[in-house]
Design an enzyme around this catalytic site. Sequence first.
Site, short mmCIF file in Angstrom:
data_model
loop_
_atom_site.label_atom_id
_atom_site.label_comp_id
_atom_site.label_asym_id
_atom_site.label_seq_id
_atom_site.Cartn_x
_atom_site.Cartn_y
_atom_site.Cartn_z
CE LYS A 1 2.43 -2.02 1.20
NZ LYS A 1 1.39 -0.99 1.13
CD GLN B 1 -2.00 -0.93 2.49
OE1 GLN B 1 -0.80 -0.70 2.67
NE2 GLN B 1 -2.45 -1.41 1.35
CG ASP C 1 2.61 4.76 0.26
OD1 ASP C 1 3.00 3.76 -0.36
OD2 ASP C 1 1.80 4.71 1.21
#
Length: 278
Positions: free
Chosen positions: A52, A96, A119
Site C-alpha cells: 500500500k 491494518q 477502507d
Amino acid sequence: MGKIIDGKKISEQMKEELKDKVEKLKAQGKKVTLAVVQVGDDPASSVYVNNKKKTCAYIGIGSLSYELSKEAKEEELLSLIEELNGREDVNGILVQLPLPPHMDEQKVIGAISPKKDVDGFHPFNVGALSIGQKGFVSCTPAGIIELLKRSCIEIEGKECVVIGRSNIVGKPMALLLLRENGTVTIAHSKTKNLKEIAKRADILIVAVGKAKMITKEYVKEGAVVIDVGIHRNEQNKLCGDVDYEDVFPICSALTPVPGGVGPMTIAMLMNNCVESVL
Ligand code: GUN
C-alpha cells in the site's frame, strides 16, 4: 473457453488515471496523504502494508507510517486515531486488520472519522452503502465492480451469486451488485444445495476462504467467475478459492490468482484516498 480478466493490467490503468488526478490536485495546492497504522508484525500484514505504501509513492500520495507493538494497549491505538482524525494534513486513515486479540476491532474501526475511513469499514459508510448514499466503499468489492465494468461485463438483470458473507467482502459485494441492478443471492457456509445455487449464477463471486473449493460442478457454462481467495498450494504457489484449471474451460471469464482481484483492491484504496480530498 474462458477469458482471463487481467486485474493487474486494469489496476495499472487505474493507477495511471489516479496519478494524473493527484498531479492536478497538487497543481491546485491540494496534497493527498494516507496514514497507515499496523499493530504487531504479522508477516502477511507487513506485505500488504508495504504494498500500500509503495503504491501511494508511485501515485504521488503521501503516506505516514505508524507501527505499534503487538502488546500496545487499545487506548494507545485509539488516541493515535483521535490525533489523526484531527490532523488537517491527513486525508485517509487505514488500520491494518486483523488486530491482536486483546483489541476490539469494531471499536477501533468506529473510532476512525467516517470522512477519513478509506477502507469503507466504518458503520456510517456501511450504512450509507446500504441505503444508496455516497460514502467510502470497501475496496475489494468496489474493485470487483470496476473489474466487471472495465471488462464490459453487464451486471444489470444478471443472476449474481456471492459465496461468503464477511463484512469486508461478501455483504458489501452483494449491496454493490444490487446497486448495479443485479439479482443477488448470498450463499455461505450454512447454505444447503450450494452447488445448485452457485450454478444459477451468471456472475459468481467466490470469497469462501478454502483453496480450490470451487470446481466446475459449481459453475454454469458461460458464467463469469470472480475469485477473491488467496492461498498457498502444496507447491507453495499462490492459488484462489476456485480450481482454476477445472473451471477455466467452461466459464466465459475468470480472474486469476495472483493478478485478478488482489491488485484491484489496492487500486480502489488509492481511489478512495484521492476521493477523500475531492
Ligand atoms: N486486512 C486484510 N484486508 C484488509 C483491508 O482491505 N484493509 C485493512 N485495513 N485491513 C485488511
